[in-house]
Scaffold this motif. Sequence first.
Motif, PDB file in Angstrom:
ATOM      1  N   CYS A  39       0.692  -1.120  -0.018  1.00  0.00           N
ATOM      2  CA  CYS A  39      -0.022   0.086  -0.045  1.00  0.00           C
ATOM      3  C   CYS A  39       0.858   1.306  -0.051  1.00  0.00           C
ATOM      4  N   GLY A  40       2.157   1.031   0.548  1.00  0.00           N
ATOM      5  CA  GLY A  40       3.007   2.370   0.448  1.00  0.00           C
ATOM      6  C   GLY A  40       2.554   3.337   1.679  1.00  0.00           C
ATOM      7  N   VAL A  41       1.636   2.963   2.533  1.00  0.00           N
ATOM      8  CA  VAL A  41       1.308   3.920   3.699  1.00  0.00           C
ATOM      9  C   VAL A  41       1.249   3.303   5.010  1.00  0.00           C
ATOM     10  N   SER A  42       2.010   2.007   5.016  1.00  0.00           N
ATOM     11  CA  SER A  42       2.068   1.261   6.364  1.00  0.00           C
ATOM     12  C   SER A  42       0.758   0.742   6.800  1.00  0.00           C
ATOM     13  N   GLN A  43       0.011   0.365   6.096  1.00  0.00           N
ATOM     14  CA  GLN A  43      -1.391  -0.120   6.622  1.00  0.00           C
ATOM     15  C   GLN A  43      -1.718  -1.761   6.077  1.00  0.00           C
ATOM     16  N   CYS A  44      -0.884  -2.328   5.382  1.00  0.00           N
ATOM     17  CA  CYS A  44      -1.029  -3.672   4.868  1.00  0.00           C
ATOM     18  C   CYS A  44      -0.249  -4.526   5.451  1.00  0.00           C
ATOM     19  N   GLY A  45       1.060  -4.267   5.820  1.00  0.00           N
ATOM     20  CA  GLY A  45       1.986  -5.056   6.366  1.00  0.00           C
ATOM     21  C   GLY A  45       2.886  -5.904   5.278  1.00  0.00           C
ATOM     22  N   SER A  58       8.442  -1.277   6.186  1.00  0.00           N
ATOM     23  CA  SER A  58       9.794  -0.633   5.406  1.00  0.00           C
ATOM     24  C   SER A  58       9.425   0.440   4.539  1.00  0.00           C
ATOM     25  N   CYS A  59       8.073   0.304   4.219  1.00  0.00           N
ATOM     26  CA  CYS A  59       7.625   1.090   3.066  1.00  0.00           C
ATOM     27  C   CYS A  59       7.485   2.636   3.724  1.00  0.00           C
ATOM     28  N   SER A  60       7.601   2.940   4.860  1.00  0.00           N
ATOM     29  CA  SER A  60       7.429   4.344   5.238  1.00  0.00           C
ATOM     30  C   SER A  60       8.482   4.797   6.204  1.00  0.00           C
ATOM     31  N   GLY A  97      -0.540 -15.743  -1.599  1.00  0.00           N
ATOM     32  CA  GLY A  97       0.748 -15.671  -1.298  1.00  0.00           C
ATOM     33  C   GLY A  97       1.408 -14.196  -1.124  1.00  0.00           C
ATOM     34  N   TYR A  98       0.890 -13.314  -1.792  1.00  0.00           N
ATOM     35  CA  TYR A  98       1.570 -12.073  -1.621  1.00  0.00           C
ATOM     36  C   TYR A  98       1.714 -11.360  -0.475  1.00  0.00           C
ATOM     37  N   CYS A  99       0.929 -11.659   0.575  1.00  0.00           N
ATOM     38  CA  CYS A  99       1.140 -10.937   1.771  1.00  0.00           C
ATOM     39  C   CYS A  99       1.875 -11.754   2.720  1.00  0.00           C
ATOM     40  N   GLN A 100       2.325 -12.985   2.459  1.00  0.00           N
ATOM     41  CA  GLN A 100       2.710 -14.075   3.262  1.00  0.00           C
ATOM     42  C   GLN A 100       4.245 -13.729   3.730  1.00  0.00           C
ATOM     43  N   THR A 124      -3.992 -10.091  17.779  1.00  0.00           N
ATOM     44  CA  THR A 124      -3.561  -8.678  18.028  1.00  0.00           C
ATOM     45  C   THR A 124      -2.412  -8.308  17.195  1.00  0.00           C
ATOM     46  N   ALA A 125      -1.335  -9.472  17.368  1.00  0.00           N
ATOM     47  CA  ALA A 125      -0.025  -9.316  16.899  1.00  0.00           C
ATOM     48  C   ALA A 125      -0.099  -9.249  15.139  1.00  0.00           C
ATOM     49  N   MET A 126      -1.050 -10.093  14.590  1.00  0.00           N
ATOM     50  CA  MET A 126      -1.080 -10.030  13.189  1.00  0.00           C
ATOM     51  C   MET A 126      -2.091  -9.082  12.672  1.00  0.00           C
ATOM     52  N   SER A 127      -2.783  -8.406  13.377  1.00  0.00           N
ATOM     53  CA  SER A 127      -3.844  -7.200  13.024  1.00  0.00           C
ATOM     54  C   SER A 127      -3.103  -6.272  12.073  1.00  0.00           C
ATOM     55  N   GLY A 128      -1.725  -5.899  11.964  1.00  0.00           N
ATOM     56  CA  GLY A 128      -1.205  -4.952  10.945  1.00  0.00           C
ATOM     57  C   GLY A 128      -1.008  -5.599   9.895  1.00  0.00           C
ATOM     58  N   ASN A 129      -1.458  -6.849   9.659  1.00  0.00           N
ATOM     59  CA  ASN A 129      -1.132  -7.290   8.242  1.00  0.00           C
ATOM     60  C   ASN A 129      -2.332  -8.000   7.640  1.00  0.00           C
TER      61      ASN A 129
END
Length: 154
Positions: A39-45, A58-60, A97-100, A124-129
Amino acid sequence: MSKNLSINGKLYTLEVQEEMPLLWAIRDIVGLTGTKFGCGVSQCGACSVLINGKLTKSCSMPVSYGIGKEIFTIEGSSENLEFLREAWHDGNVPQCGYCQSGQLIAATYLLDTTENPTDEDIDTAMSGNICRCGTYPRIRKAIHKAVALKSEKI
């Protein structure tokens, strides 16, 4: 001006601007393409890495943030990541597989900081992905399996 980045235990000397997003230095300059642009804005992980053991998007983050620190990407190796890779494979976790790679880095951070995570800890830990394919139940199950694999090997 040269910038030195330590990535997965190897030192890289880069000729880049300090403001360049760390993601692009890792992918385009160093050539470690496992870390993804989402996403380029630290939202998808998708761009998640560990910097000095801390989960970081790392994108931001500018390259300057990584100077003098240890950067760990999906191409790296650690005990927890290896158990997770085995559990991911056994549980057929990825769909597209893209997010993996980002999911695995986030799960590595979780296991690095929490010995035996509960479902709530995992959620909770995985909520940012974000996973477009919705493999969240398989991800949770694989994290539990990685914990079990680790306890079997100890």
